[in-house]
Design an enzyme around this catalytic site. Sequence first.
Site, PDB file in Angstrom:
ATOM      1  N   ASP A 141       0.886  -1.174   0.000  1.00  0.00           N
ATOM      2  CA  ASP A 141       0.000   0.000   0.000  1.00  0.00           C
ATOM      3  C   ASP A 141       0.918   1.217   0.000  1.00  0.00           C
ATOM      4  O   ASP A 141       1.650   1.463   0.965  1.00  0.00           O
ATOM      5  CB  ASP A 141      -0.878  -0.029   1.266  1.00  0.00           C
ATOM      6  CG  ASP A 141      -1.783   1.194   1.365  1.00  0.00           C
ATOM      7  OD1 ASP A 141      -1.513   2.226   0.709  1.00  0.00           O
ATOM      8  OD2 ASP A 141      -2.772   1.120   2.121  1.00  0.00           O
TER       9      ASP A 141
ATOM     10  N   ASN B  53       3.191   4.152 -10.110  1.00  0.00           N
ATOM     11  CA  ASN B  53       2.006   4.070 -10.970  1.00  0.00           C
ATOM     12  C   ASN B  53       0.695   3.998 -10.184  1.00  0.00           C
ATOM     13  O   ASN B  53      -0.351   4.360 -10.715  1.00  0.00           O
ATOM     14  CB  ASN B  53       2.150   2.837 -11.883  1.00  0.00           C
ATOM     15  CG  ASN B  53       0.869   2.482 -12.580  1.00  0.00           C
ATOM     16  OD1 ASN B  53       0.457   3.166 -13.520  1.00  0.00           O
ATOM     17  ND2 ASN B  53       0.185   1.440 -12.114  1.00  0.00           N
TER      18      ASN B  53
ATOM     19  N   TYR C 257      -8.093  15.037  -7.596  1.00  0.00           N
ATOM     20  CA  TYR C 257      -7.189  14.235  -8.443  1.00  0.00           C
ATOM     21  C   TYR C 257      -6.275  15.157  -9.254  1.00  0.00           C
ATOM     22  O   TYR C 257      -5.061  14.946  -9.325  1.00  0.00           O
ATOM     23  CB  TYR C 257      -8.041  13.359  -9.344  1.00  0.00           C
ATOM     24  CG  TYR C 257      -7.293  12.476 -10.310  1.00  0.00           C
ATOM     25  CD1 TYR C 257      -6.754  11.262  -9.902  1.00  0.00           C
ATOM     26  CD2 TYR C 257      -7.148  12.842 -11.653  1.00  0.00           C
ATOM     27  CE1 TYR C 257      -6.084  10.438 -10.795  1.00  0.00           C
ATOM     28  CE2 TYR C 257      -6.488  12.024 -12.547  1.00  0.00           C
ATOM     29  CZ  TYR C 257      -5.954  10.827 -12.116  1.00  0.00           C
ATOM     30  OH  TYR C 257      -5.286  10.018 -13.009  1.00  0.00           O
TER      31      TYR C 257
ATOM     32  N   LYS D 116      -2.180  15.336  -8.990  1.00  0.00           N
ATOM     33  CA  LYS D 116      -1.317  15.053 -10.139  1.00  0.00           C
ATOM     34  C   LYS D 116      -0.479  16.274 -10.510  1.00  0.00           C
ATOM     35  O   LYS D 116       0.677  16.138 -10.948  1.00  0.00           O
ATOM     36  CB  LYS D 116      -2.149  14.576 -11.322  1.00  0.00           C
ATOM     37  CG  LYS D 116      -2.862  13.242 -11.081  1.00  0.00           C
ATOM     38  CD  LYS D 116      -1.883  12.103 -10.798  1.00  0.00           C
ATOM     39  CE  LYS D 116      -2.550  10.739 -10.872  1.00  0.00           C
ATOM     40  NZ  LYS D 116      -1.625   9.628 -10.608  1.00  0.00           N
TER      41      LYS D 116
HETATM   42  N1  LIG Z   1      -6.700   5.564 -17.025  1.00  0.00           N
HETATM   43  C1  LIG Z   1      -6.532   6.843 -17.273  1.00  0.00           C
HETATM   44  O1  LIG Z   1      -7.280   7.444 -18.083  1.00  0.00           O
HETATM   45  C2  LIG Z   1      -5.408   7.612 -16.603  1.00  0.00           C
HETATM   46  C3  LIG Z   1      -5.165   8.908 -17.060  1.00  0.00           C
HETATM   47  C4  LIG Z   1      -4.139   9.645 -16.478  1.00  0.00           C
HETATM   48  C5  LIG Z   1      -3.376   9.093 -15.460  1.00  0.00           C
HETATM   49  N2  LIG Z   1      -3.630   7.837 -15.031  1.00  0.00           N
HETATM   50  C6  LIG Z   1      -2.808   7.332 -13.924  1.00  0.00           C
HETATM   51  O2  LIG Z   1      -2.199   6.121 -14.294  1.00  0.00           O
HETATM   52  C7  LIG Z   1      -1.982   5.312 -13.138  1.00  0.00           C
HETATM   53  C8  LIG Z   1      -2.576   3.929 -13.369  1.00  0.00           C
HETATM   54  O3  LIG Z   1      -3.977   4.082 -13.554  1.00  0.00           O
HETATM   55  P1  LIG Z   1      -4.923   2.988 -14.260  1.00  0.00           P
HETATM   56  O4  LIG Z   1      -5.737   3.722 -15.230  1.00  0.00           O
HETATM   57  O5  LIG Z   1      -4.130   1.816 -14.671  1.00  0.00           O
HETATM   58  O6  LIG Z   1      -5.867   2.639 -13.026  1.00  0.00           O
HETATM   59  P2  LIG Z   1      -6.336   1.236 -12.423  1.00  0.00           P
HETATM   60  O7  LIG Z   1      -7.438   1.572 -11.498  1.00  0.00           O
HETATM   61  O8  LIG Z   1      -6.552   0.247 -13.509  1.00  0.00           O
HETATM   62  O9  LIG Z   1      -5.044   0.774 -11.600  1.00  0.00           O
HETATM   63  C9  LIG Z   1      -4.616   1.444 -10.453  1.00  0.00           C
HETATM   64  C10 LIG Z   1      -3.957   0.421  -9.551  1.00  0.00           C
HETATM   65  O10 LIG Z   1      -3.493   1.114  -8.384  1.00  0.00           O
HETATM   66  C11 LIG Z   1      -3.766   0.288  -7.273  1.00  0.00           C
HETATM   67  N3  LIG Z   1      -3.829   1.064  -6.045  1.00  0.00           N
HETATM   68  C12 LIG Z   1      -4.830   1.880  -5.618  1.00  0.00           C
HETATM   69  N4  LIG Z   1      -4.539   2.366  -4.408  1.00  0.00           N
HETATM   70  C13 LIG Z   1      -3.339   1.845  -4.055  1.00  0.00           C
HETATM   71  C14 LIG Z   1      -2.512   1.962  -2.917  1.00  0.00           C
HETATM   72  N5  LIG Z   1      -2.865   2.708  -1.874  1.00  0.00           N
HETATM   73  N6  LIG Z   1      -1.337   1.293  -2.913  1.00  0.00           N
HETATM   74  C15 LIG Z   1      -0.967   0.515  -3.956  1.00  0.00           C
HETATM   75  N7  LIG Z   1      -1.711   0.365  -5.056  1.00  0.00           N
HETATM   76  C16 LIG Z   1      -2.883   1.020  -5.107  1.00  0.00           C
HETATM   77  C17 LIG Z   1      -5.080  -0.398  -7.588  1.00  0.00           C
HETATM   78  O11 LIG Z   1      -5.257  -1.564  -6.815  1.00  0.00           O
HETATM   79  C18 LIG Z   1      -4.927  -0.666  -9.082  1.00  0.00           C
HETATM   80  O12 LIG Z   1      -4.399  -1.948  -9.341  1.00  0.00           O
HETATM   81  C19 LIG Z   1      -2.632   6.071 -11.973  1.00  0.00           C
HETATM   82  O13 LIG Z   1      -1.665   6.811 -11.283  1.00  0.00           O
HETATM   83  C20 LIG Z   1      -3.598   6.996 -12.686  1.00  0.00           C
HETATM   84  O14 LIG Z   1      -3.911   8.133 -11.909  1.00  0.00           O
HETATM   85  C21 LIG Z   1      -4.635   7.082 -15.565  1.00  0.00           C
END
Ligand SMILES: NC(=O)c1ccc[n+]([C@@H]2O[C@H](COP(=O)([O-])OP(=O)(O)OC[C@H]3O[C@@H](n4cnc5c(N)ncnc54)[C@H](O)[C@@H]3O)[C@@H](O)[C@H]2O)c1
Length: 242
Positions: A51, A78, A141, A145
């Site tokens: 975590d 990530n 959020y 970021k």
């Molecule tokens: N999907 C999008 O459109 C998008 C856009 C911009 C940025 N992002 C960023 O990319 C990254 C990955 O996002 P994603 O889209 O794959 O999301 P996702 O929800 O598929 O994956 C996020 C992962 O983070 C894990 N997580 C959550 N809280 C946690 C914690 N406290 N400790 C450890 N792990 C934790 C979750 O269990 C999950 O597996 C994130 O930082 C997100 O903000 C995503």
Amino acid sequence: MRLADKIAFVTGAAGGIGSAIVALFRAEGAKVVASDLTAPTLPCDLALQLDVTDEGEWLEALAAAERQFGRLDILVNNAGIALTKPITTTSLAEWHRVMAVNLDGTFLGVREGMKRLAPGGAIVNLASVAALVGAPPLAAYSAAKGAVVALTRSAAITAAEAGQGLRINALCPGFTDTPMLDGISSDLGQRDAVRAKLARRQPLGRLCTPEEIAEAALYLASDAARYVTGTTLAIDGGYSAQ
Ligand SMILES: NC(=O)c1ccc[n+]([C@@H]2O[C@H](COP(=O)([O-])OP(=O)(O)OC[C@H]3O[C@@H](n4cnc5c(N)ncnc54)[C@H](O)[C@@H]3O)[C@@H](O)[C@H]2O)c1
């Protein structure tokens, strides 16, 4: 093999972008430690529970990775969570939770990574296009970021001045097809209709794939980016250029 002999550590590795990064980094020759709230089950070289909001768990997880592989070269911060709320309805508790995962988690990862990564190492922080343009339904959020981008710049200079060749960069994905985007889309209305509307709003006319973000993470993590530090790379189909 752009990551031959490298040891990489990825947080949030069970998610959409995280699992694409793990798969691509392994395909490029890295040994990959995959961590998430529960140890991920995807193919990897070491699966750990972490975590990212918990300082003690960070220390244990990084020590476990070092015991297994002897060193660490790459860290991808990530893990992240979204909160689909404008500032007007965001509670202080919700704000703190979003900051804890997206910002505190990255802070802990960057700080510990700077102490431990081998010379010539690389840290990649997942920020967001929401750090670059106004995103009214994602107030907390966006703020988290934006702070990740600022922290990346500050830490990158500290790392460069230390003279060990450690580089720290931020990636700003646009709307990427993952469970996180599914959640945001459902919060904003009918999931498929919202996704289609978002896709139409991208200059390139579609959502981003997790694999396209993984390609950018690979570039920043690899020696191809050996003169790149403190930068913010938007992979957003042109969204932030509008
Ligand atoms: N999907 C999008 O459109 C998008 C856009 C911009 C940025 N992002 C960023 O990319 C990254 C990955 O996002 P994603 O889209 O794959 O999301 P996702 O929800 O598929 O994956 C996020 C992962 O983070 C894990 N997580 C959550 N809280 C946690 C914690 N406290 N400790 C450890 N792990 C934790 C979750 O269990 C999950 O597996 C994130 O930082 C997100 O903000 C995503």
